[in-house]
Scaffold this active site. Structure first.
Site, PDB file in Angstrom:
ATOM      1  N   ASP A  46     -14.463  18.030 -32.850  1.00 15.76           N
ATOM      2  CA  ASP A  46     -13.572  19.148 -32.515  1.00 15.76           C
ATOM      3  C   ASP A  46     -12.480  18.670 -31.550  1.00 15.76           C
ATOM      4  OD1 ASP A  46     -15.080  18.911 -30.204  1.00 15.76           O
ATOM      5  OD2 ASP A  46     -15.596  21.053 -30.063  1.00 15.76           O
ATOM      6  N   SER A  47     -12.528  17.380 -31.183  1.00 16.64           N
ATOM      7  CA  SER A  47     -11.403  16.762 -30.474  1.00 16.64           C
ATOM      8  C   SER A  47     -10.142  16.850 -31.332  1.00 16.64           C
ATOM      9  CB  SER A  47     -11.719  15.297 -30.134  1.00 16.64           C
ATOM     10  OG  SER A  47     -12.191  14.602 -31.268  1.00 16.64           O
ATOM     11  N   ASP A  85     -18.594  18.380 -36.536  1.00 19.64           N
ATOM     12  CA  ASP A  85     -18.782  18.889 -35.176  1.00 19.64           C
ATOM     13  C   ASP A  85     -18.677  20.409 -35.173  1.00 19.64           C
ATOM     14  OD1 ASP A  85     -19.213  18.506 -32.487  1.00 19.64           O
ATOM     15  OD2 ASP A  85     -17.182  17.817 -32.037  1.00 19.64           O
ATOM     16  N   LYS A 115     -23.081  18.154 -35.434  1.00 16.60           N
ATOM     17  CA  LYS A 115     -23.277  17.903 -33.998  1.00 16.60           C
ATOM     18  C   LYS A 115     -22.993  19.189 -33.245  1.00 16.60           C
ATOM     19  CE  LYS A 115     -20.201  15.640 -31.267  1.00 16.60           C
ATOM     20  NZ  LYS A 115     -19.923  16.685 -30.266  1.00 16.60           N
ATOM     21  N   GLU A 117     -23.062  20.842 -28.954  1.00 18.66           N
ATOM     22  CA  GLU A 117     -23.132  20.476 -27.540  1.00 18.66           C
ATOM     23  C   GLU A 117     -24.198  21.278 -26.804  1.00 18.66           C
ATOM     24  OE1 GLU A 117     -19.241  20.755 -25.706  1.00 18.66           O
ATOM     25  OE2 GLU A 117     -18.326  19.476 -27.235  1.00 18.66           O
ATOM     26  N   GLU A 180     -22.221  11.700 -23.096  1.00 20.64           N
ATOM     27  CA  GLU A 180     -20.810  11.585 -22.693  1.00 20.64           C
ATOM     28  C   GLU A 180     -20.675  11.728 -21.181  1.00 20.64           C
ATOM     29  OE1 GLU A 180     -17.932  13.954 -24.854  1.00 20.64           O
ATOM     30  OE2 GLU A 180     -16.317  13.390 -23.463  1.00 20.64           O
TER      31      GLU A 180
HETATM   32  O1  KIV Z   1     -15.128  15.979 -30.504  1.00 17.25           O
HETATM   33  C1  KIV Z   1     -15.338  14.766 -30.379  1.00 17.25           C
HETATM   34  O2  KIV Z   1     -14.552  13.915 -30.805  1.00 17.25           O
HETATM   35  C2  KIV Z   1     -16.564  14.364 -29.688  1.00 17.25           C
HETATM   36  C3  KIV Z   1     -16.736  12.915 -29.391  1.00 17.25           C
HETATM   37  C4  KIV Z   1     -15.781  12.473 -28.363  1.00 17.25           C
HETATM   38  C5  KIV Z   1     -18.131  12.569 -29.051  1.00 17.25           C
HETATM   39  O3  KIV Z   1     -17.372  15.180 -29.395  1.00 17.25           O
END
Ligand code: KIV
Length: 262
Positions: A46-47, A85, A115, A117, A180
């Site tokens: 989600d970056s 994510d 993934k 959090e 992280e």
């Molecule tokens: O969103 C993302 O790119 C991440 C990574 C930096 C682990 O969560």
């Protein structure tokens, strides 16, 4: 380069002490580049909100946007495991909502895993999603979706809390965990305590693998880079050089040349 990376591949790599290499990607051409280079895991992070959409945090990213990006990345992958994510508020409101959204990553977007959090606070959610047959990667330490709760993007140093989170998410069925923004000594202890692979970002060299944001590694943005990033290329400057040359050649009447014309 070898066959498709699966959970078994990752567990075997941890067992043998072979480092797992992960990167983010958000679209087809970059994902193809990353996959063909031999990376084991591609996270459609989600970056994307900060790196591609120009947002100042990951919070505005939606489920539909993540499905779109994951779908186009999945098309490019022949080797790497694709992890989608889960964006902010796609898994926090209820377990049913979380399972349905996690399922979309596999059903509509070609991901092999998701993934999310959080540590102990999301262990029931991890249990339910993995119970539905969807592999879940957890993410503890500096969790960007909790930026307001953490009071900024801060290194997390509470060893007791981090270890408790790590042990509980492993018991809940997570197949891996991203660590992280955690001091190296704490990541080392967590990595030794867990049977599942740890993937570090700003968490030192002792994790079972490493991940970076692709655009940071390639020098493709001019935002402030955290201390943990190593920039391996400078594509932004290369791209600007090429674009400036194009502008000059068009204005000077040098492009298109004869060979570019019908
Ligand atoms: O969103 C993302 O790119 C991440 C990574 C930096 C682990 O969560």
């Amino acid at each position: 380069m070898g066959s498709q990376v699966t959970l078994t591949t990752l567990y075997k790599m941890k067992e043998k002490g072979e480092k797992i290499v992960a990167l983010t990607a958000y679209d087809y051409p970059f994902a193809k580049m990353v996959d063909e280079s031999g990376v084991h895991m591609i996270l459609v992070g989600d970056s994307v909100g900060m790196v591609v959409q120009g947002e100042s945090s990951t919070l505005p990213v939606t489920m539909d946007e993540m499905i779109y990006h994951t779908r186009i990345v999945s098309k490019a992958a022949g080797h790497a495991m694709i992890v989608g994510d889960m964006p902010f508020m796609s898994y926090q409101a209820s377990i049913e909502h979380a399972i349905a959204n996690a399922g979309r990553f596999l059903k509509e977007a070609g991901a092999a895993a998701v993934k999310l959090e959080g540590g102990r606070a999301v262990s029931e959610t991890i249990k339910a999603i993995s119970g539905a047959g969807i592999p879940v990667q957890a993410h503890i330490g500096l969790t960007p979706q909790s930026v307001h709760q953490m009071g900024g993007y801060r290194v997390q140093r509470n060893e007791e809390q981090l270890m408790a989170d790590a042990l509980e998410i492993e018991s809940a069925g997570a197949f891996s965990v991203v660590l992280e923004g955690i001091p190296s000594e704490i990541s080392e202890k967590i990595t030794k305590a867990l049977a599942i692979p740890t993937i570090g970002i700003g968490a030192g060299p002792h994790c079972d693998g490493q991940i970076l944001v692709l655009h940071d590694l390639l020098g493709l943005n001019d935002r402030h880079l955290p201390k943990f990033v190593k920039q391996y290329a400078n594509l932004l400057d290369d791209a600007k050089t090429g674009i400036k040359q194009y502008i000059e050649e068009v204005q000077a009447g040098k492009f298109p040349a004869k060979k570019h014309c019908y």
